[in-house]
Scaffold this motif. Structure first.
Motif, PDB file in Angstrom:
ATOM      1  N   UNK A 369       0.840  -1.198   0.000  1.00  0.00           N
ATOM      2  CA  UNK A 369       0.000   0.000   0.000  1.00  0.00           C
ATOM      3  C   UNK A 369       0.874   1.246   0.000  1.00  0.00           C
ATOM      4  N   UNK A 371       3.369   3.850  -1.623  1.00  0.00           N
ATOM      5  CA  UNK A 371       3.398   4.308  -3.006  1.00  0.00           C
ATOM      6  C   UNK A 371       4.752   3.982  -3.655  1.00  0.00           C
TER       7      UNK A 371
ATOM      8  N   UNK B 214      -3.302   6.592  -9.043  1.00  0.00           N
ATOM      9  CA  UNK B 214      -2.019   6.679  -8.346  1.00  0.00           C
ATOM     10  C   UNK B 214      -1.067   7.393  -9.291  1.00  0.00           C
ATOM     11  N   UNK B 215      -0.735   8.623  -8.961  1.00  0.00           N
ATOM     12  CA  UNK B 215      -0.059   9.479  -9.940  1.00  0.00           C
ATOM     13  C   UNK B 215       1.357   9.867  -9.555  1.00  0.00           C
ATOM     14  N   UNK B 216       2.152  10.025 -10.569  1.00  0.00           N
ATOM     15  CA  UNK B 216       3.499  10.573 -10.446  1.00  0.00           C
ATOM     16  C   UNK B 216       3.509  11.875 -11.238  1.00  0.00           C
ATOM     17  N   UNK B 231       2.253  10.833 -14.977  1.00  0.00           N
ATOM     18  CA  UNK B 231       1.679   9.550 -15.377  1.00  0.00           C
ATOM     19  C   UNK B 231       0.836   9.072 -14.214  1.00  0.00           C
ATOM     20  N   UNK B 232      -0.162   8.288 -14.529  1.00  0.00           N
ATOM     21  CA  UNK B 232      -1.010   7.776 -13.452  1.00  0.00           C
ATOM     22  C   UNK B 232      -1.453   6.365 -13.765  1.00  0.00           C
ATOM     23  N   UNK B 233      -1.407   5.530 -12.749  1.00  0.00           N
ATOM     24  CA  UNK B 233      -2.048   4.223 -12.811  1.00  0.00           C
ATOM     25  C   UNK B 233      -3.530   4.449 -12.521  1.00  0.00           C
ATOM     26  N   UNK B 234      -4.371   3.746 -13.245  1.00  0.00           N
ATOM     27  CA  UNK B 234      -5.816   3.995 -13.142  1.00  0.00           C
ATOM     28  C   UNK B 234      -6.568   2.715 -12.807  1.00  0.00           C
ATOM     29  N   UNK B 235      -7.641   2.882 -12.056  1.00  0.00           N
ATOM     30  CA  UNK B 235      -8.602   1.799 -11.877  1.00  0.00           C
ATOM     31  C   UNK B 235      -9.976   2.304 -12.258  1.00  0.00           C
ATOM     32  N   UNK B 243      -3.366   2.925 -17.675  1.00  0.00           N
ATOM     33  CA  UNK B 243      -2.280   3.882 -17.466  1.00  0.00           C
ATOM     34  C   UNK B 243      -2.563   5.127 -18.289  1.00  0.00           C
ATOM     35  N   UNK B 365      -2.970  13.216  -5.823  1.00  0.00           N
ATOM     36  CA  UNK B 365      -2.301  11.919  -5.786  1.00  0.00           C
ATOM     37  C   UNK B 365      -0.804  12.085  -5.998  1.00  0.00           C
ATOM     38  N   UNK B 366      -0.436  12.977  -6.875  1.00  0.00           N
ATOM     39  CA  UNK B 366       0.982  13.216  -7.130  1.00  0.00           C
ATOM     40  C   UNK B 366       1.712  13.642  -5.872  1.00  0.00           C
ATOM     41  N   UNK B 368       0.658  12.908  -2.790  1.00  0.00           N
ATOM     42  CA  UNK B 368       0.360  11.998  -1.691  1.00  0.00           C
ATOM     43  C   UNK B 368       1.402  10.889  -1.581  1.00  0.00           C
ATOM     44  N   UNK B 370       0.252   8.172  -0.200  1.00  0.00           N
ATOM     45  CA  UNK B 370      -0.676   7.045  -0.274  1.00  0.00           C
ATOM     46  C   UNK B 370      -0.659   6.521  -1.705  1.00  0.00           C
ATOM     47  N   UNK B 371      -0.755   5.230  -1.871  1.00  0.00           N
ATOM     48  CA  UNK B 371      -0.649   4.682  -3.214  1.00  0.00           C
ATOM     49  C   UNK B 371      -1.919   4.954  -4.024  1.00  0.00           C
ATOM     50  N   UNK B 372      -2.953   4.259  -3.706  1.00  0.00           N
ATOM     51  CA  UNK B 372      -4.186   4.467  -4.460  1.00  0.00           C
ATOM     52  C   UNK B 372      -5.057   5.476  -3.728  1.00  0.00           C
TER      53      UNK B 372
END
Lengths: 377, 377, 377, 377
Positions: A369, A371, B214-216, B231-235, B243, B365-366, B368, B370-372
């Motif tokens: 969890x 990041x 979850x963004x960078x 970039x961001x991982x997406x759900x 992505x 998110x960038x 944070x 926190x991951x997701x």
């Protein structure tokens, strides 16, 4: 050769790769853990029966006993992952140089131990990360090294496949079955099978190393026991960042490995589907199409090309480049010579350890969890 | 028209888009916050002096005072982001339908308030997410909706540009200057300028909504005040993952928006560089090249195409499709008719709110650890 | 506008092209030889009833009678080929500038007479050879002119279409019906419809003129009354040679115009399917990808581009470039100014005469048993 | 092997091709007309000194004298054109099967005589027209044969190269020197070197034969002694027509062989630059991208592919396909078995005779003032 009996995919590829440049001769093999199958496979390959061994242990033992000029020199290992470490280790301890299919081992622990074996025995070692055998991938690396693109900022690498879009391991698909079996593949499925190629390609071309990552790892197909899909945000040693995508559930995709690297002044793009081309992009002038065999390419690309520009060389030639360079290294050492940097440019134990670290780090990150996690070896 | 005076980029694009299908006539404008400049711009556009207004407030007031048949009907707003909300709100309150450039507002709070204004005034509203105006993007959405690809599993979207690879805001570059100024752009740079397009495209084509990310997010160029890369991982709502890549420092790239969506049975790929083509890939048969104007395309693609297959339509026509559909909606309402689904298929307030939510969520998110993080509106 | 009533293809294209850059306003029309149909078409286009004329003769007469500031300035003719010459001639004699669709006339005789009319009346004249309106086609011409490719040696041009692969004129296809009718099209079918475009493109880009040809002209589809396919070997004024291909029976092809020119040092390649790209190839260095909007392009490309690089402009913008340049020429003359070379770079009467000569020469060669025939005007 | 000593291009290619599928072993050679050079070349190839012969005559003689199981079985001839016929003839008379590089002989007369030798001796014979070894070229042929495209109407084939754009035979370029020397090449330069490949490809894929042609043959580079450029209009046995282009002065081109065939219902397109793809186009549905290794391909493509789809195979594998099929034929005959149609699908004496006829006909047509000339064998 250890592994690669009838019905195997990558074993046949290794054999073709070894023949293309006439630097190898297949002299013996333990092609299967089933003695009869091993023997049958060997005979089909025109080997004399006495050198079709019942097991790799037997092969190492009996080959060692042969006079030096008859004895096999290089052992090539193309078994599933769980059968990489032990034969590789024993082969080197027995005095043979080793070519090993990726991923290098079953675990990072094994990888580090194998590294020690390489260091202690002084044997030569090649890991078949095929994509870095392509001349235009080598050109890409050289272009980055030349500094023309400026400091690297972005690295995008992707490896989409579609062949595991359904539960094919439930059918009689040998390739799928072992690759999705944790006992044979290790802790990773897609990440160990193709993600590791993408990772290796990214580091090879960019010349910088991953230091942190943040991964999303999925098992998309119901019932599958390992990951078949994933993506990771990446951070590199020089401050660059990037994205790695590897999936085996992109239905309709074949094997579309692609890498893009951008620096301050421009970028580059290579993809396997158009393997003889390197796209070079500039901030303020037209993009360029660099081609295999072009008179303007580096010595690294030229050294790994057999035909004039316009004659496409493909996957098998890329594979053969690994084999040829390794052979030239082996021969140079025998001759007491120092091989050229072009010859030495093949993946080895260091890439193997980093690759196994990738697998463990990316799977751990996928479960975490947290990041960003450090890339730990 | 509000904004879009001399030297503006997107104002000119809006005007061309409005003309292509002959559904609009430019009748008045407040082209600049500088009254003299507004007037000069309007005269250059052949407007009568009395309808070149000193401010948008003046324009709304005086146009309202005109008899209905002389009065402007649709207000098009093409100012920098910080000047979107107030004119849009006032225009609707004054009884005008509104076309607004993206991102919809300066903040999500404004976006939600604008949503209320739309609901309360009942005015029609169009947000110019151009890429969804391309016929083959519409086709992509319809293909997904048809279910032929099966349940969607993966969504990859990317928008690489290179024009902000250097500190161009330090030169006299008007476009760069306001886009990298937090006071004008808002909290996001690249994410608000192009990331939002990628996000909109991903949701539009896939038909599913982002629920977690979850963004960078990076500022690559030294001295820059906003993000220029990410970039961001997406759900997604249906369990799919993906992505999103958006960067303005991919030196050598132009505007290479690309979206790929994979379902259980196949996938699709569209990129702006080859805008008249939709690649459709299947697990067990050859990939197909669907083309604008092809007799086999859906009514949605056909409705948004002007010429027979083989005559490339581009960015301006995609833009014009938004304008045309909005005009047909406005006219249908005036006529008391129900527009066809094809006409109603243009981006509006809902996409605007989600887009602003994207900006706030991706930037958060960038930052944070926190991951997701949940996608919150 | 003369012609271009309901159901016409190219009339609508002309109208869009005229609107894109806001240089034209449609003020009157004789859209059909059927008075009622003309009127209905005009009303649909928002024209006042009194300027929807029953015939082009009536239009010319009544427009002449209007006060100068109300009168139409430019007459655009988009009728089938047999109705080009007379209205064009009369329009110029009546003092109007003329935009005419290709091929210029029904016959070479008419073409030469029209040339005299242009010379005698001094009216401005534009022939809509769309492909030379593409910025990257203009760039190609400028590249050749720059001498960087060296003396031109080879010119390959092709225009494959597939829409006449079957006997569609037997169905209710309006476009096919008149194009395959000798009474409306003239002596040529495919050669007059698309071969002429290929010819024009070849001469425009290469900067050299065809002096001899040897043609193979075919009617492939049974029952068709004109050629639907052909190819010609070409010889050029400077000693270069080449090949022209034009066919309407390449089933599955859309509209894939392509031109390649090679000089001593390199070559270039442009195709409509990727219209924003010019491939530039060099003997000893990487090929280059020149792009619309690239900062390195010539003033001719830049002048004909509206958006920054990466925003594809297509067929309608290429068409609009002809319209815009003609408008700028008309306005410059009115203002007593000399237009820039970029503005003057649109196809006119000379290209029209050469085009009609192409039709007559290529059809004659197709029938001849003589190998090389001189290109006679 | 006869010919192919140090510095030769095609000899090395043949040797790689022979090794890829492990069906051949190089056992002897007369690599050069210079005995010392032949010996040196052979030793470099790891041959025992006694089987590095001073001349091909010596080789044939001494090999015949060896016991059958030691004796060479297949003689591969890779000398310049003027040294094809005699060794091929003598090899067959001496009882060996023969693989011969194209063009088959120095003249059509020799070709016909060689045909008699093949018929009389009953030896197997393979001519290395590489391009027909590509799996997707074989697929193209099968697609045409299947009738799905309908009756064939158009055949376009082209082979542009640029390497002879300057007078390279004036430098120390071995490849250029013999190819432009009439004493070694025969009456044709470009036509014999690459035009013949284009011709073979056109007939192979279309399944119809050229019956008439009309050619433009040029020597573009000053001082050159043979043609370096040409084009021909073609007529085929079934009434189809086409165009063949072959040039070695298209500066900047590599080796871009391309063939397009159109029938009543659709067309196909293959080019070497994207060798693993066959584009299949249809009149009324989307074009399709057929790929090497795709499960939907014919047995002919599958038989000539080694790796799963997505692993590009290239020029060397295409070449190897010829070698492998010939080996399988040789072995089948030894075993008294009938080879499959897939195995028998390699170019042989018939293609060789037609190829030599092409050379003579196309050169004659180039010199003729007659337009269409019959294709005479």
């Amino acid at each position: 050769m250890i592994g690669g009996g009838q019905g195997a995919f990558i074993g046949a590829v290794h054999r073709i790769a070894s023949r293309i440049d006439n630097e190898y001769q297949l002299v013996c093999g333990a092609f299967s853990s089933d003695a009869e199958r091993s023997r049958a496979s060997g005979l089909l390959l025109d080997l004399p029966a006495q050198r079709c061994y019942a097991s790799w242990q037997q092969m190492l033992e009996q080959e060692q006993a042969l006079p030096a000029h008859e004895r096999v020199q290089v052992i090539c290992i193309v078994t599933p992952n769980h059968l990489h470490f032990e034969p590789a280790k024993q082969a080197m301890l027995a005095g043979f140089d080793v070519i090993l299919d990726k991923p290098m081992t079953f675990s990072l622990v094994e990888a580090k131990e194998l590294q020690k074996v390489v260091e202690e025995t002084g044997r030569l070692f090649c890991l078949t990360h095929t994509y870095t055998g392509y001349p235009m991938v080598k050109e890409a690396r050289q272009l980055v090294k030349s500094g023309k693109l400026g400091e690297i900022r972005k690295v995008y690498v992707e490896y989409p496949q579609g062949w595991l879009s359904t539960f094919v391991e439930g059918t009689n698909n040998k390739q799928a079955t072992w690759r999705t079996d944790p006992a044979k593949s290790g802790i990773a499925g897609a990440m160990g099978d193709i993600g590791i190629h993408a990772f290796n390609l990214a580091e090879y071309v960019s010349g910088v190393e991953v230091t942190q990552l943040c991964a999303d790892i999925n098992t998309v197909v119901k019932g599958r026991r390992l990951d078949d899909d994933g993506a990771a945000l990446l951070r590199f040693s020089n401050g660059a960042s990037g994205v790695l995508i590897a999936t085996q559930v992109a239905a309709g995709e074949e094997n579309k490995v692609k890498v893009r690297v951008y620096g301050e002044n421009g970028g580059l793009e290579w993809q396997q589907e158009d393997a003889n081309t390197l796209l070079v992009k500039w901030a303020n002038k037209p993009a360029e199409i660099w081609r295999t065999g072009g008179g303007y390419t580096s010595s690294f690309a030229a050294h790994n090309t057999r035909t004039p520009s316009g004659h496409p060389e493909g996957y098998l030639e890329a594979f053969a480049n690994l084999y040829r360079n390794f052979a030239l290294h082996v021969k140079a050492r025998q001759a007491g010579e120092t091989p050229s940097p072009e010859v030495l440019d093949y993946p080895g134990i260091k890439e193997g350890v980093r690759g196994m670290a990738f697998i463990e780090n990316v799977i751990a990150s996928g479960k975490s969890t947290q990041k960003w996690t450090d890339f730990i070896i």
